[in-house]
Write an enzyme that holds these catalytic residues in place. Structure first.
Site, short mmCIF file in Angstrom:
data_model
loop_
_atom_site.label_atom_id
_atom_site.label_comp_id
_atom_site.label_asym_id
_atom_site.label_seq_id
_atom_site.Cartn_x
_atom_site.Cartn_y
_atom_site.Cartn_z
N GLU A 5 0.85 -1.19 0.00
CA GLU A 5 0.00 0.00 0.00
C GLU A 5 0.89 1.24 0.00
O GLU A 5 1.78 1.37 0.85
CB GLU A 5 -0.92 0.03 1.22
CG GLU A 5 -1.85 1.24 1.19
CD GLU A 5 -2.65 1.42 2.47
OE1 GLU A 5 -3.89 1.40 2.40
OE2 GLU A 5 -2.01 1.59 3.53
N HIS A 53 -4.10 11.02 14.42
CA HIS A 53 -3.85 9.65 14.91
C HIS A 53 -3.45 9.68 16.39
O HIS A 53 -3.92 8.84 17.18
CB HIS A 53 -2.74 9.01 14.08
CG HIS A 53 -2.35 7.64 14.55
ND1 HIS A 53 -3.13 6.53 14.33
CD2 HIS A 53 -1.26 7.22 15.26
CE1 HIS A 53 -2.55 5.47 14.87
NE2 HIS A 53 -1.42 5.86 15.44
#
Length: 246
Positions: free
Chosen positions: A150, A166
């Site tokens: 990815e 995050h």
């Protein structure tokens, strides 16, 4: 086969499985490094600010297959989990993101299995990035493997927002108050406005620079051809006379 031999066999298979993803990342990082060096030495501008890569830990993989209900089989994991290996590329401007994507697809001929554009279509929380799942061929001693990696490509502003978002979610253990969620979304919109403003400024500066270069070339041409009479060096003029006399 006794239990010890079974354990050794499983350990070898798991080690090979994890190495396969690390080798795929190494292959991609080499390609990116080639791009960076080319931009550095042959062009005026390098769109790649920095890169970061990681291979998920075994614990993280186990947690994910448990959540998704994936059977504990290396073949099933390889087929169903596409982000075991991840590469993040941070760019200066939004246009750089798509330029890098096109280079990965065209120059390096990577097979893109999946593309998600969270820049054109941001997530509800404000997350923006371009995600690609690519297939990287890896040559092992016992054969060739096609490994999924990815790739996330984003600007500095997008990366700044995503990193802090995050950390906030981790701090609140995924239970962030509604007011903070709204402010995070507003912060994402502000970061996007900054990205768009900086991209516009970059385009305007590029036009000014190109105009200045054209003006300098025109001034030089006029100075050379208009304000000075071009004369051959004395030795060449004498040589010309000799040829005429012959």
């Amino acid at each position: 086969m006794n239990q010890i031999e079974q354990f050794k066999k499983l350990k070898t298979e798991v080690t090979r499985f994890m190495m396969m993803y690390q080798f795929a990342l190494n292959e991609l990082e080499t390609k990116i490094e080639i791009l960076k060096e080319e931009f550095q030495f042959l062009h005026d501008y390098n769109p790649i600010e920095h890169t970061k890569s990681r291979v998920k830990s075994l614990e993280s993989i186990m947690n994910k297959i448990s959540r998704k209900g994936v059977p504990f089989s290396l073949d099933d994991i390889k087929l169903r989990i596409k982000d075991i290996a991840g590469l993040r590329i941070t760019c200066s401007f939004i246009a750089d993101i798509y330029q890098i994507r096109d280079m990965l697809k065209n120059q390096f001929e990577l097979k893109v299995l999946e593309e998600k554009d969270y820049i054109e279509n941001p997530k509800p929380n404000g997350y923006r990035s371009l995600h690609l799942v690519v297939e990287v061929p890896v040559v092992m001693s016992d054969g060739r493997e096609n490994v999924c990696v990815e790739i996330q490509i984003r600007t500095i502003a997008m990366d700044f927002w995503a990193s802090l978002e995050h950390k906030i979610f981790y701090k609140y253990n995924q239970s962030v108050p509604a007011g903070l969620l709204l402010e995070l979304k507003e912060a994402s919109d502000s970061a996007n406005r900054l990205d768009l403003q900086m991209e516009r400024l970059n385009r305007e500066i590029a036009v000014i620079k190109e105009t200045q270069s054209e003006d300098q070339l025109e001034d030089f041409t006029q100075l050379f051809l208009g304000n000075r009479q071009f004369r051959l060096p004395e030795s060449l003029r004498e040589l010309g006379k000799e040829n005429e006399s012959e």
